[in-house]
Design a protein around this motif. Structure first.
Motif, PDB file in Angstrom:
ATOM      1  N   ALA A   1      44.303 -13.465  30.908  1.00 38.64           N
ATOM      2  CA  ALA A   1      43.423 -12.927  31.664  1.00 38.64           C
ATOM      3  C   ALA A   1      42.973 -11.091  32.118  1.00 38.64           C
ATOM      4  CB  ALA A   1      43.226 -14.083  33.241  1.00 38.64           C
ATOM      5  N   LEU A   2      44.248 -11.018  32.130  1.00 43.37           N
ATOM      6  CA  LEU A   2      44.113  -9.779  32.837  1.00 43.37           C
ATOM      7  C   LEU A   2      43.008  -8.632  31.227  1.00 43.37           C
ATOM      8  CD1 LEU A   2      46.965  -8.715  34.378  1.00 43.37           C
ATOM      9  CD2 LEU A   2      44.784  -9.110  34.932  1.00 43.37           C
ATOM     10  N   GLU A   3      43.372  -9.363  30.049  1.00 43.04           N
ATOM     11  CA  GLU A   3      42.235  -8.546  28.363  1.00 43.04           C
ATOM     12  C   GLU A   3      41.024  -8.934  28.492  1.00 43.04           C
ATOM     13  OE1 GLU A   3      44.793 -10.653  25.928  1.00 43.04           O
ATOM     14  OE2 GLU A   3      46.470  -9.896  25.407  1.00 43.04           O
ATOM     15  N   ARG A   4      40.550 -10.085  29.995  1.00 37.63           N
ATOM     16  CA  ARG A   4      39.123 -10.265  29.218  1.00 37.63           C
ATOM     17  C   ARG A   4      38.357  -9.836  30.877  1.00 37.63           C
ATOM     18  NH1 ARG A   4      42.424 -13.084  26.195  1.00 37.63           N
ATOM     19  NH2 ARG A   4      41.189 -13.499  24.524  1.00 37.63           N
ATOM     20  N   TRP A   5      39.025 -10.051  31.449  1.00 38.96           N
ATOM     21  CA  TRP A   5      38.473  -9.294  33.326  1.00 38.96           C
ATOM     22  C   TRP A   5      39.299  -8.918  34.570  1.00 38.96           C
ATOM     23  CZ3 TRP A   5      39.732 -14.905  31.450  1.00 38.96           C
ATOM     24  CH2 TRP A   5      38.263 -15.109  31.466  1.00 38.96           C
ATOM     25  N   GLU A   6      38.374  -7.905  34.779  1.00 40.35           N
ATOM     26  CA  GLU A   6      39.027  -6.866  35.750  1.00 40.35           C
ATOM     27  C   GLU A   6      39.823  -7.510  36.545  1.00 40.35           C
ATOM     28  OE1 GLU A   6      37.278  -3.130  35.855  1.00 40.35           O
ATOM     29  OE2 GLU A   6      37.265  -2.710  34.571  1.00 40.35           O
TER      30      GLU A   6
ATOM     31  N   ALA B   1      40.157 -19.246  35.411  1.00 42.67           N
ATOM     32  CA  ALA B   1      40.782 -19.775  36.642  1.00 42.67           C
ATOM     33  C   ALA B   1      42.257 -20.268  36.856  1.00 42.67           C
ATOM     34  CB  ALA B   1      39.984 -20.534  37.174  1.00 42.67           C
ATOM     35  N   TRP B   2      42.749 -21.295  35.675  1.00 42.13           N
ATOM     36  CA  TRP B   2      43.553 -21.924  35.859  1.00 42.13           C
ATOM     37  C   TRP B   2      45.216 -20.607  35.516  1.00 42.13           C
ATOM     38  CZ3 TRP B   2      43.872 -25.580  30.844  1.00 42.13           C
ATOM     39  CH2 TRP B   2      42.300 -26.646  30.897  1.00 42.13           C
ATOM     40  N   ALA B   3      44.837 -19.365  35.005  1.00 41.34           N
ATOM     41  CA  ALA B   3      45.623 -18.334  35.079  1.00 41.34           C
ATOM     42  C   ALA B   3      45.818 -18.121  36.502  1.00 41.34           C
ATOM     43  CB  ALA B   3      45.507 -17.104  34.005  1.00 41.34           C
ATOM     44  N   VAL B   4      45.016 -17.802  37.381  1.00 44.17           N
ATOM     45  CA  VAL B   4      44.793 -17.869  38.131  1.00 44.17           C
ATOM     46  C   VAL B   4      45.736 -18.217  39.278  1.00 44.17           C
ATOM     47  CG1 VAL B   4      43.509 -16.717  40.166  1.00 44.17           C
ATOM     48  CG2 VAL B   4      43.326 -15.550  38.020  1.00 44.17           C
TER      49      VAL B   4
ATOM     50  N   ASN C   1      53.660  -7.231  29.221  1.00 42.33           N
ATOM     51  CA  ASN C   1      54.936  -7.961  28.690  1.00 42.33           C
ATOM     52  C   ASN C   1      55.348  -9.039  29.308  1.00 42.33           C
ATOM     53  OD1 ASN C   1      57.679  -7.782  27.603  1.00 42.33           O
ATOM     54  ND2 ASN C   1      58.386  -5.876  29.028  1.00 42.33           N
ATOM     55  N   PRO C   2      54.881 -10.584  29.629  1.00 39.37           N
ATOM     56  CA  PRO C   2      55.078 -11.137  29.750  1.00 39.37           C
ATOM     57  C   PRO C   2      55.986 -12.201  29.397  1.00 39.37           C
ATOM     58  CG  PRO C   2      53.070 -11.388  28.475  1.00 39.37           C
ATOM     59  CD  PRO C   2      53.697 -10.413  28.874  1.00 39.37           C
ATOM     60  N   LYS C   3      56.596 -12.929  30.193  1.00 41.94           N
ATOM     61  CA  LYS C   3      57.752 -13.686  30.002  1.00 41.94           C
ATOM     62  C   LYS C   3      57.346 -15.393  29.405  1.00 41.94           C
ATOM     63  CE  LYS C   3      61.312 -10.537  30.310  1.00 41.94           C
ATOM     64  NZ  LYS C   3      62.601 -10.370  31.496  1.00 41.94           N
ATOM     65  N   GLN C   4      56.738 -15.748  31.294  1.00 41.41           N
ATOM     66  CA  GLN C   4      57.054 -17.116  31.480  1.00 41.41           C
ATOM     67  C   GLN C   4      55.476 -17.558  30.906  1.00 41.41           C
ATOM     68  OE1 GLN C   4      58.795 -18.624  34.963  1.00 41.41           O
ATOM     69  NE2 GLN C   4      59.287 -16.669  34.896  1.00 41.41           N
ATOM     70  N   GLU C   5      55.374 -19.105  30.859  1.00 41.00           N
ATOM     71  CA  GLU C   5      54.594 -19.239  30.447  1.00 41.00           C
ATOM     72  C   GLU C   5      52.777 -18.580  31.624  1.00 41.00           C
ATOM     73  OE1 GLU C   5      52.896 -20.500  27.710  1.00 41.00           O
ATOM     74  OE2 GLU C   5      55.290 -20.305  26.683  1.00 41.00           O
ATOM     75  N   TRP C   6      53.276 -18.887  32.617  1.00 41.78           N
ATOM     76  CA  TRP C   6      52.472 -18.797  33.592  1.00 41.78           C
ATOM     77  C   TRP C   6      52.322 -17.034  34.053  1.00 41.78           C
ATOM     78  CZ3 TRP C   6      52.960 -15.008  37.445  1.00 41.78           C
ATOM     79  CH2 TRP C   6      54.245 -14.899  37.521  1.00 41.78           C
ATOM     80  N   GLU C   7      53.333 -16.276  32.993  1.00 43.67           N
ATOM     81  CA  GLU C   7      52.528 -14.651  33.027  1.00 43.67           C
ATOM     82  C   GLU C   7      51.863 -15.011  32.256  1.00 43.67           C
ATOM     83  OE1 GLU C   7      56.667 -12.261  33.615  1.00 43.67           O
ATOM     84  OE2 GLU C   7      57.457 -14.119  34.745  1.00 43.67           O
ATOM     85  N   LYS C   8      51.836 -15.216  31.609  1.00 42.43           N
ATOM     86  CA  LYS C   8      51.528 -15.397  29.647  1.00 42.43           C
ATOM     87  C   LYS C   8      49.610 -15.494  29.936  1.00 42.43           C
ATOM     88  CE  LYS C   8      55.353 -15.954  26.913  1.00 42.43           C
ATOM     89  NZ  LYS C   8      55.871 -17.340  26.037  1.00 42.43           N
TER      90      LYS C   8
ATOM     91  N   ILE D   1      35.977 -13.558  37.195  1.00 37.26           N
ATOM     92  CA  ILE D   1      35.729 -14.647  35.826  1.00 37.26           C
ATOM     93  C   ILE D   1      34.616 -15.453  35.798  1.00 37.26           C
ATOM     94  CG2 ILE D   1      36.866 -16.589  35.451  1.00 37.26           C
ATOM     95  CD1 ILE D   1      39.765 -15.319  36.519  1.00 37.26           C
ATOM     96  N   GLY D   2      34.343 -15.821  36.846  1.00 40.23           N
ATOM     97  CA  GLY D   2      32.716 -16.170  37.524  1.00 40.23           C
ATOM     98  C   GLY D   2      31.515 -14.723  36.923  1.00 40.23           C
ATOM     99  N   GLY D   3      32.033 -13.469  36.396  1.00 35.13           N
ATOM    100  CA  GLY D   3      31.144 -12.770  36.379  1.00 35.13           C
ATOM    101  C   GLY D   3      30.500 -12.017  38.055  1.00 35.13           C
ATOM    102  N   ALA D   4      30.710 -12.028  38.926  1.00 37.47           N
ATOM    103  CA  ALA D   4      30.542 -11.239  40.132  1.00 37.47           C
ATOM    104  C   ALA D   4      30.922  -9.763  40.003  1.00 37.47           C
ATOM    105  CB  ALA D   4      31.165 -12.027  41.487  1.00 37.47           C
ATOM    106  N   GLY D   5      29.990  -8.964  40.234  1.00 36.97           N
ATOM    107  CA  GLY D   5      30.424  -7.419  40.560  1.00 36.97           C
ATOM    108  C   GLY D   5      30.798  -7.219  42.311  1.00 36.97           C
ATOM    109  N   PRO D   6      30.616  -6.074  42.511  1.00 33.37           N
ATOM    110  CA  PRO D   6      31.740  -5.737  43.423  1.00 33.37           C
ATOM    111  C   PRO D   6      30.468  -6.361  44.820  1.00 33.37           C
ATOM    112  CG  PRO D   6      31.875  -4.116  42.208  1.00 33.37           C
ATOM    113  CD  PRO D   6      30.789  -5.022  41.719  1.00 33.37           C
ATOM    114  N   GLU D   7      29.387  -6.259  44.738  1.00 37.57           N
ATOM    115  CA  GLU D   7      28.657  -6.923  45.411  1.00 37.57           C
ATOM    116  C   GLU D   7      28.905  -8.144  46.227  1.00 37.57           C
ATOM    117  OE1 GLU D   7      26.844  -7.968  41.642  1.00 37.57           O
ATOM    118  OE2 GLU D   7      27.494  -6.697  42.461  1.00 37.57           O
ATOM    119  N   GLY D   8      30.027  -9.205  45.351  1.00 33.74           N
ATOM    120  CA  GLY D   8      29.666 -10.771  45.631  1.00 33.74           C
ATOM    121  C   GLY D   8      31.343 -10.979  45.865  1.00 33.74           C
ATOM    122  N   TYR D   9      31.918  -9.770  45.839  1.00 35.82           N
ATOM    123  CA  TYR D   9      33.264  -9.622  46.665  1.00 35.82           C
ATOM    124  C   TYR D   9      33.432  -9.978  47.978  1.00 35.82           C
ATOM    125  CZ  TYR D   9      34.716  -7.203  41.889  1.00 35.82           C
ATOM    126  OH  TYR D   9      35.202  -7.366  41.178  1.00 35.82           O
TER     127      TYR D   9
END
Length: 275
Positions: A84-89, A34-37, A72-79, A135-143
């Motif tokens: 997060a992208l490695e863990r969630w779609e 959530a912080w990353a987003v 290929n992130p550079k700044q901390e917010w990009e990292k 990130i909260g575990g919701a699928g498309p039905e929750g979007y």
């Protein structure tokens, strides 16, 4: 490599106590997600609102988003975002739509219809719902509910910040609704909180509250962060309530919640977590 989470979290704490305190109710890695987003979104918002070279800095922000998605992130917010992208779609399209909303901020004259306002609220905040939902575990039905909750919060922002936005040359109140209620731009510039203006505010507040009701029904789709999302929503609803108590005078000052008022919402947020 683990991102510098202290640096990422500082972005959030500096800009939004509402989001930061809500994020603490996420469990485990989801809190960092959530912080990353939010950190990534906030950097784009700052490029629009805090920069003297907004178009240049908005493009620099977008390049950072692309680097994060390319791994290929550079700044901390990009990292943080890349982590997060490695863990969630988290959909890239949501960031594309957000960028369009930021461009609207830069070129805005006056929104014409309520539908245009809804579109804008989706672009700059409903998209955040789309990013947080996985990130909260919701699928498309929750979007859809996630989008509506984001729209409700942004509509609340628009109502809270009418005076501040006007000073920046931005008017998010739909021109068609203003004409319908007999409210002119000159009324806004002169700070006239008339009966007609109050009626306009009340109509838009009803729309926001409808979106909150629809959005909060989506909590059931989350398996992590229900309390966090509920607390953020309740805080924004609290701003809307405070505006109403102040007679909808958003032309001379900005409504906000105190720290104590935020804390007092915590029990209800925890209760909503189990609904």
């Amino acid at each position: 490599m683990e991102p510098d989470w202290k640096a990422v979290a500082s972005i959030i704490r500096h800009h939004s106590a509402t989001f930061y305190y809500g994020s603490l109710l996420f469990q485990g890695e989801a809190r960092k997600g959530a912080w990353a987003v939010y950190g990534a979104c906030r950097m784009g918002d700052d490029a629009v609102d805090q920069s003297k070279e907004a178009l240049r800095d908005l493009q620099a922000w977008w390049s950072g988003i692309e680097r994060a998605y390319a791994g290929n992130p550079k700044q901390e917010w990009e990292k943080g975002l890349s982590w997060a992208l490695e863990r969630w779609e988290i959909p890239l399209q949501a960031f594309r739509d957000m960028r369009q909303g930021f461009l609207t901020d830069l070129h805005l004259g006056h929104l014409e219809t309520l539908e245009e306002l809804y579109t804008y609220c989706y672009q700059v905040a409903g998209t955040v719902g789309l990013m947080i939902a996985p990130i909260g575990g919701a699928g498309p039905e929750g979007y859809p509910a996630a989008i509506r909750l984001g729209q409700a919060m942004q509509l609340t922002n628009c109502l809270r910040d009418v005076g501040e936005d006007l000073a920046l040359g931005r008017v998010y109140l739909p021109a068609a609704l203003m004409r319908q209620h007999g409210v002119s731009l000159e009324d806004l510039r002169q700070g006239r909180v008339t009966g007609a203006y109050v009626a306009l505010m009340r109509e838009l507040a009803r729309e926001a509250r409808r979106l909150y009701r629809d959005g909060l029904r989506g909590l059931r789709y989350l398996n992590n962060g229900r309390g966090a999302v509920a607390l953020a929503a309740l805080q924004y609803q609290g701003i809307l309530d405070k505006l109403e108590l102040r007679g909808w005078d958003n032309l001379h000052s900005r409504a906000s919640l105190s720290g104590l008022e935020r804390v007092m919402l915590l029990p209800r947020a925890i209760w909503l977590r189990g609904v």
